[in-house]
Design an enzyme around this catalytic site. Sequence first.
Site, PDB file in Angstrom:
ATOM      1  N   ASP A 147       0.707  -1.122   0.003  1.00 22.94           N
ATOM      2  CA  ASP A 147      -0.017   0.095   0.158  1.00 22.94           C
ATOM      3  C   ASP A 147       0.756   1.116   0.030  1.00 22.94           C
ATOM      4  O   ASP A 147       1.768   1.438   0.700  1.00 22.94           O
ATOM      5  CB  ASP A 147      -0.806  -0.093   1.219  1.00 22.94           C
ATOM      6  CG  ASP A 147      -1.698   1.068   1.406  1.00 22.94           C
ATOM      7  OD1 ASP A 147      -1.591   2.151   0.798  1.00 22.94           O
ATOM      8  OD2 ASP A 147      -2.695   0.890   2.217  1.00 22.94           O
ATOM      9  N   LYS A 200      -0.335  13.381 -14.959  1.00 21.07           N
ATOM     10  CA  LYS A 200      -1.461  14.369 -14.689  1.00 21.07           C
ATOM     11  C   LYS A 200      -2.600  13.741 -14.246  1.00 21.07           C
ATOM     12  O   LYS A 200      -2.468  12.352 -14.231  1.00 21.07           O
ATOM     13  CB  LYS A 200      -1.653  15.115 -15.952  1.00 21.07           C
ATOM     14  CG  LYS A 200      -2.974  14.557 -16.932  1.00 21.07           C
ATOM     15  CD  LYS A 200      -3.245  15.423 -18.222  1.00 21.07           C
ATOM     16  CE  LYS A 200      -4.569  15.960 -18.435  1.00 21.07           C
ATOM     17  NZ  LYS A 200      -5.549  14.718 -18.535  1.00 21.07           N
ATOM     18  N   ASP A 249       3.387  15.756 -19.315  1.00 22.58           N
ATOM     19  CA  ASP A 249       2.212  16.272 -20.205  1.00 22.58           C
ATOM     20  C   ASP A 249       2.449  15.337 -21.465  1.00 22.58           C
ATOM     21  O   ASP A 249       3.275  15.703 -22.141  1.00 22.58           O
ATOM     22  CB  ASP A 249       2.044  17.844 -20.626  1.00 22.58           C
ATOM     23  CG  ASP A 249       1.028  18.232 -21.262  1.00 22.58           C
ATOM     24  OD1 ASP A 249       0.433  17.136 -22.110  1.00 22.58           O
ATOM     25  OD2 ASP A 249       0.327  18.966 -20.733  1.00 22.58           O
ATOM     26  N   HIS A 250       1.692  14.209 -21.715  1.00 21.05           N
ATOM     27  CA  HIS A 250       2.014  13.512 -22.815  1.00 21.05           C
ATOM     28  C   HIS A 250       1.999  14.257 -24.262  1.00 21.05           C
ATOM     29  O   HIS A 250       2.418  13.661 -24.962  1.00 21.05           O
ATOM     30  CB  HIS A 250       1.043  12.336 -22.826  1.00 21.05           C
ATOM     31  CG  HIS A 250      -0.172  12.202 -23.404  1.00 21.05           C
ATOM     32  ND1 HIS A 250      -1.255  12.696 -22.688  1.00 21.05           N
ATOM     33  CD2 HIS A 250      -0.742  12.089 -24.625  1.00 21.05           C
ATOM     34  CE1 HIS A 250      -2.339  12.757 -23.396  1.00 21.05           C
ATOM     35  NE2 HIS A 250      -2.090  12.234 -24.540  1.00 21.05           N
ATOM     36  N   LYS A 264       4.653  14.109 -28.028  1.00 21.74           N
ATOM     37  CA  LYS A 264       4.166  13.939 -29.435  1.00 21.74           C
ATOM     38  C   LYS A 264       5.106  14.765 -30.323  1.00 21.74           C
ATOM     39  O   LYS A 264       5.517  15.742 -30.238  1.00 21.74           O
ATOM     40  CB  LYS A 264       2.764  14.430 -29.790  1.00 21.74           C
ATOM     41  CG  LYS A 264       1.642  13.578 -29.171  1.00 21.74           C
ATOM     42  CD  LYS A 264       0.331  14.246 -29.462  1.00 21.74           C
ATOM     43  CE  LYS A 264      -0.730  13.727 -28.507  1.00 21.74           C
ATOM     44  NZ  LYS A 264      -1.316  12.439 -28.580  1.00 21.74           N
ATOM     45  N   GLU A 295     -12.292  14.978 -30.011  1.00 27.80           N
ATOM     46  CA  GLU A 295     -12.226  13.433 -29.909  1.00 27.80           C
ATOM     47  C   GLU A 295     -13.474  12.954 -30.194  1.00 27.80           C
ATOM     48  O   GLU A 295     -14.676  13.586 -30.048  1.00 27.80           O
ATOM     49  CB  GLU A 295     -11.687  13.218 -28.534  1.00 27.80           C
ATOM     50  CG  GLU A 295     -10.423  13.858 -28.249  1.00 27.80           C
ATOM     51  CD  GLU A 295     -10.366  13.381 -26.698  1.00 27.80           C
ATOM     52  OE1 GLU A 295      -9.571  12.305 -26.483  1.00 27.80           O
ATOM     53  OE2 GLU A 295     -10.594  13.727 -25.690  1.00 27.80           O
ATOM     54  N   ASP A 354      -9.490  18.726 -17.715  1.00 26.68           N
ATOM     55  CA  ASP A 354      -8.697  17.567 -18.200  1.00 26.68           C
ATOM     56  C   ASP A 354      -7.853  17.959 -19.509  1.00 26.68           C
ATOM     57  O   ASP A 354      -6.827  17.305 -19.668  1.00 26.68           O
ATOM     58  CB  ASP A 354     -10.061  16.641 -18.694  1.00 26.68           C
ATOM     59  CG  ASP A 354      -9.521  15.335 -19.273  1.00 26.68           C
ATOM     60  OD1 ASP A 354      -8.732  14.625 -18.805  1.00 26.68           O
ATOM     61  OD2 ASP A 354      -9.833  14.835 -20.463  1.00 26.68           O
ATOM     62  N   HIS A 385      -2.612  20.331 -21.998  1.00 23.70           N
ATOM     63  CA  HIS A 385      -2.656  19.784 -23.101  1.00 23.70           C
ATOM     64  C   HIS A 385      -2.553  21.005 -24.201  1.00 23.70           C
ATOM     65  O   HIS A 385      -1.842  21.189 -24.991  1.00 23.70           O
ATOM     66  CB  HIS A 385      -3.321  18.702 -23.895  1.00 23.70           C
ATOM     67  CG  HIS A 385      -3.097  17.382 -23.070  1.00 23.70           C
ATOM     68  ND1 HIS A 385      -2.185  16.935 -22.430  1.00 23.70           N
ATOM     69  CD2 HIS A 385      -4.358  16.531 -22.792  1.00 23.70           C
ATOM     70  CE1 HIS A 385      -2.343  15.831 -21.693  1.00 23.70           C
ATOM     71  NE2 HIS A 385      -3.726  15.640 -21.920  1.00 23.70           N
ATOM     72  N   LYS A 391     -15.471  15.961 -26.441  1.00 22.38           N
ATOM     73  CA  LYS A 391     -15.479  14.564 -26.725  1.00 22.38           C
ATOM     74  C   LYS A 391     -16.747  14.303 -27.579  1.00 22.38           C
ATOM     75  O   LYS A 391     -17.869  15.057 -27.680  1.00 22.38           O
ATOM     76  CB  LYS A 391     -16.027  13.927 -25.200  1.00 22.38           C
ATOM     77  CG  LYS A 391     -14.852  14.066 -24.044  1.00 22.38           C
ATOM     78  CD  LYS A 391     -13.990  12.789 -24.152  1.00 22.38           C
ATOM     79  CE  LYS A 391     -12.916  12.933 -22.980  1.00 22.38           C
ATOM     80  NZ  LYS A 391     -11.543  12.396 -23.282  1.00 22.38           N
TER      81      LYS A 391
HETATM   82  C1  BG6 Z   1      -5.699  12.697 -21.688  1.00 22.99           C
HETATM   83  C2  BG6 Z   1      -7.059  13.199 -21.206  1.00 22.99           C
HETATM   84  O1  BG6 Z   1      -4.964  13.632 -20.751  1.00 22.99           O
HETATM   85  O2  BG6 Z   1      -5.735  13.036 -23.123  1.00 22.99           O
HETATM   86  C3  BG6 Z   1      -8.197  12.239 -22.011  1.00 22.99           C
HETATM   87  O3  BG6 Z   1      -7.348  12.860 -19.945  1.00 22.99           O
HETATM   88  C4  BG6 Z   1      -7.901  12.551 -23.672  1.00 22.99           C
HETATM   89  O4  BG6 Z   1      -9.394  12.745 -21.661  1.00 22.99           O
HETATM   90  C5  BG6 Z   1      -6.435  12.272 -23.740  1.00 22.99           C
HETATM   91  O5  BG6 Z   1      -8.718  11.830 -24.018  1.00 22.99           O
HETATM   92  C6  BG6 Z   1      -6.141  12.874 -25.134  1.00 22.99           C
HETATM   93  O6  BG6 Z   1      -4.994  12.353 -25.739  1.00 22.99           O
HETATM   94  P1  BG6 Z   1      -4.648  12.027 -27.156  1.00 22.99           P
HETATM   95  O7  BG6 Z   1      -3.280  11.575 -27.021  1.00 22.99           O
HETATM   96  O8  BG6 Z   1      -5.732  10.843 -27.476  1.00 22.99           O
HETATM   97  O9  BG6 Z   1      -4.819  13.065 -27.745  1.00 22.99           O
END
Ligand code: BG6
Length: 516
Positions: free
Chosen positions: A108, A173, A202-203, A207, A241, A260, A265, A365
């Site tokens: 835990d 995040k 921050d993914h 990219k 999306e 979100d 992003h 979305k």
């Molecule tokens: C995430 C969000 O950080 O990024 C999601 O929490 C979102 O809600 C996603 O769908 C989008 O990422 P990508 O790389 O698919 O554009």
Amino acid sequence: MTQTLAEPTAAEKTAEERHGRPADRCAMVIFGASGDLTKRKLLPSLYNLGQKKLLPQEFALVGCSIEQMTEEEFRQKVHANLVEFGNASEGGQFCEWLLERLYYVVGDFRDPQTYQRLKPVLEGADQKHGTGGNYFYYLATAPTLFGEVIRQLGATGLADQSGGHWRRVVIEKPFGRDLDSARALNHEIGQVLGEDQVYRIDHYLGKETVQNILVFRFSNGIFEPVWNRRYIDHVQITVAETLGVEQRGGYYDRAGALRDMVPNHIFQLVTLTAMEPPISFHADAVRDEQSKILRAVQPLSPEEVLTRAVRGQYGEGAVEGQSVPAYRAEPNVAPDSTTETLVALKLSIDNWRWADVPFYIRTGKRMPARVTEVAIQFRRAPFVLFRDTPVERLAPNTLVLHIQPDEGISLRFGAKVPGIMVDIGAVNMDFHYSDYFGNEPSTGYERLLYDCMIGDATLFQRADMVEAGWSVVQPVLDVWKALPPRNFPNYRAGTWGPKEADELMAREHRQWRVLH
Ligand code: BG6
């Protein structure tokens, strides 16, 4: 016999030279190792890094999670995940190599004993695999545990850098849920770690096309001179999306589209598009300029929130030919939820370059298409020359940075339609990444993991940037909280959002780009 990753062949060496050196020796610890992120992103990324010879030979991976499993069971699970999500071949060289340096600690994350058990495992890895006491901890946990895990790492000495090794923490995040909570979390982290040990992920910055915004702007002499208020009418950023909230209703219903997507992003896209040239590509030089942009965004007054910020929630509808339920009917979403699934905003950046150039952003979305792009719309040419022709109006030039899914860049301009009359057609000059560079398997996390292992924080969020981002959206959160929406759901799934989003643009004689 201990497996080693094969020496690169001559052809691979060229690839190695192209991509850089293997990362520094280290052990990676994943907190939340039995979760989705690990199997879908982290393990496949390690595989891809391994294929490019970018992982160090002196490496170990330690999974940590509350799920009861033996180390052997964890190895089997990782093996299966690498095959399913990472294109690895069963029993292949990489799997063998990784499984030999894979450990599992069950526990835990609130229990100090967990860290007491982790410590000898890491010390053992140093002995056996030569990881040199360099550790990075990846917090793939619930956000409520970020502060706790870091505190415990500190208390156990696992974050201590004295002794010539490094210790870093990667934080996923969401980083806070508003300005106050982000500040509190930064403060809590700062009690244990130096800012140089913190890698807030921050993914979007993983990219290629997002990283390319900087290269495109600053390695090409022809764009920078026109990249300002004299030539640009406005900027439109879309992150649309087609997906709904999938299995994440529990998280999303508390977050909403604004939290979100926007302070993280979308603000990455805004800052990279708007920032001044940094004095170098060093982490702080780049992040200083990004931070300045966020601080230059004009804060919205409550009245402005009402006219410049639009929220929406999808009702039932159809996306890509399939009927889909309303947001309120999604799993783990309240049946009377007032959470927004779409946001449109007009931002103004109050600085010399961008004064009077609106940045319109929208994200949602269940929209009709999956598209992420930054569109720079230039001012129109003067009409004078065409007054005596049948041409009614001139279309503006638009430069579009296509972030995903069709990665590329296009420039739209007017051309004469062949014929005896003067007529103008809009045409596109298109560059597609795949035509030039092919498609390399990538999860978008490879570069981020690699950078963390070599200590390059350029693509990670600094504390001040995160807080500046929250400061921009805080007035919107406040007004929306005080005035719950009364018309939700207000757009059908599979459409571009409520009419208010179009009105936001129409009031200023502009319109959203038509996307497919
Ligand atoms: C995430 C969000 O950080 O990024 C999601 O929490 C979102 O809600 C996603 O769908 C989008 O990422 P990508 O790389 O698919 O554009």
